[in-house]
Design a protein around this motif. Sequence first.
Motif, PDB file in Angstrom:
ATOM      1  N   ARG A   2       0.770  -1.442  -0.049  1.00 48.08           N
ATOM      2  CA  ARG A   2       0.085  -0.166  -0.054  1.00 48.08           C
ATOM      3  C   ARG A   2       0.835   1.242   0.014  1.00 48.08           C
ATOM      4  O   ARG A   2       1.767   1.167   0.684  1.00 48.08           O
ATOM      5  CB  ARG A   2      -0.771  -0.067   1.319  1.00 48.08           C
ATOM      6  N   ASP A  39     -12.031   6.102  -5.270  1.00 50.82           N
ATOM      7  CA  ASP A  39     -12.495   5.937  -3.959  1.00 50.82           C
ATOM      8  C   ASP A  39     -12.645   4.577  -3.873  1.00 50.82           C
ATOM      9  O   ASP A  39     -12.726   3.673  -4.747  1.00 50.82           O
ATOM     10  CB  ASP A  39     -13.621   7.008  -3.437  1.00 50.82           C
ATOM     11  N   ALA A  40     -13.226   4.008  -2.604  1.00 53.68           N
ATOM     12  CA  ALA A  40     -13.555   2.710  -2.255  1.00 53.68           C
ATOM     13  C   ALA A  40     -14.557   2.229  -3.157  1.00 53.68           C
ATOM     14  O   ALA A  40     -14.644   0.986  -3.389  1.00 53.68           O
ATOM     15  CB  ALA A  40     -13.812   2.531  -0.647  1.00 53.68           C
ATOM     16  N   THR A  77      -8.070   7.026   4.963  1.00 54.28           N
ATOM     17  CA  THR A  77      -8.938   6.686   3.948  1.00 54.28           C
ATOM     18  C   THR A  77      -8.285   5.859   2.833  1.00 54.28           C
ATOM     19  O   THR A  77      -7.409   6.304   2.227  1.00 54.28           O
ATOM     20  CB  THR A  77     -10.027   7.640   3.272  1.00 54.28           C
ATOM     21  N   ASP A  78      -8.732   4.641   2.392  1.00 54.87           N
ATOM     22  CA  ASP A  78      -7.925   3.960   1.358  1.00 54.87           C
ATOM     23  C   ASP A  78      -8.579   4.172   0.000  1.00 54.87           C
ATOM     24  O   ASP A  78      -9.976   4.649  -0.329  1.00 54.87           O
ATOM     25  CB  ASP A  78      -8.337   2.277   1.466  1.00 54.87           C
ATOM     26  N   TYR A  79      -7.673   4.476  -0.793  1.00 57.39           N
ATOM     27  CA  TYR A  79      -8.152   4.584  -2.374  1.00 57.39           C
ATOM     28  C   TYR A  79      -7.431   3.719  -3.244  1.00 57.39           C
ATOM     29  O   TYR A  79      -6.451   2.976  -2.935  1.00 57.39           O
ATOM     30  CB  TYR A  79      -7.637   6.168  -2.726  1.00 57.39           C
ATOM     31  N   THR A  80      -7.828   3.752  -4.465  1.00 58.91           N
ATOM     32  CA  THR A  80      -6.966   3.010  -5.531  1.00 58.91           C
ATOM     33  C   THR A  80      -6.195   3.950  -6.676  1.00 58.91           C
ATOM     34  O   THR A  80      -7.089   4.810  -7.287  1.00 58.91           O
ATOM     35  CB  THR A  80      -7.711   1.963  -6.142  1.00 58.91           C
ATOM     36  N   PRO A  97      -2.902   0.131  -4.555  1.00 64.21           N
ATOM     37  CA  PRO A  97      -3.625   0.565  -3.099  1.00 64.21           C
ATOM     38  C   PRO A  97      -3.040   1.526  -2.562  1.00 64.21           C
ATOM     39  O   PRO A  97      -1.828   1.627  -2.382  1.00 64.21           O
ATOM     40  CB  PRO A  97      -3.682  -0.855  -2.437  1.00 64.21           C
ATOM     41  N   CYS A  98      -3.827   2.567  -2.036  1.00 62.45           N
ATOM     42  CA  CYS A  98      -3.162   3.888  -1.359  1.00 62.45           C
ATOM     43  C   CYS A  98      -3.889   4.170  -0.308  1.00 62.45           C
ATOM     44  O   CYS A  98      -5.036   4.022  -0.132  1.00 62.45           O
ATOM     45  CB  CYS A  98      -3.104   4.881  -2.459  1.00 62.45           C
ATOM     46  N   THR A  99      -3.355   4.692   0.761  1.00 68.80           N
ATOM     47  CA  THR A  99      -4.142   5.400   1.997  1.00 68.80           C
ATOM     48  C   THR A  99      -3.680   6.694   2.086  1.00 68.80           C
ATOM     49  O   THR A  99      -2.465   7.224   1.814  1.00 68.80           O
ATOM     50  CB  THR A  99      -3.927   4.533   3.038  1.00 68.80           C
ATOM     51  N   ARG A 101      -2.884  10.085   4.020  1.00 69.74           N
ATOM     52  CA  ARG A 101      -2.261  10.445   5.484  1.00 69.74           C
ATOM     53  C   ARG A 101      -1.953  11.937   5.542  1.00 69.74           C
ATOM     54  O   ARG A 101      -1.530  12.498   4.505  1.00 69.74           O
ATOM     55  CB  ARG A 101      -1.165   9.339   5.743  1.00 69.74           C
TER      56      ARG A 101
END
Length: 105
Positions: A2, A39-40, A77-80, A97-99, A101
Amino acid sequence: MRQVIYIGNDNLIEADGLKDAAAAAVYLNVATLTATLQDANGAPVSGASNIALSYVANSNGKYQGNLEDTVVITDGTDYTLVLDAASGGLKGHWEIPCTARIRRS
């Protein structure tokens, strides 16, 4: 693995070593690459779709683009990050996959 996207920062998007899979020694230095942050639910994040990645001169298949600091993302929050490449009939697709921060010292 990630990746982290830092809120309120410009974030470098990079694809490095892009090659023709059938001719592994051939770098693709003339390709079209775009990135979209989703987004998710798989919806594009406002201001973060179809970001052009440009070829880095004198590199071996390296492309870079910028996810602007003004893109509104939420801490934790998680993103793609979706990357799409095309060159002479060849296509590539990656989902990273990304978060998001907040950068802290």
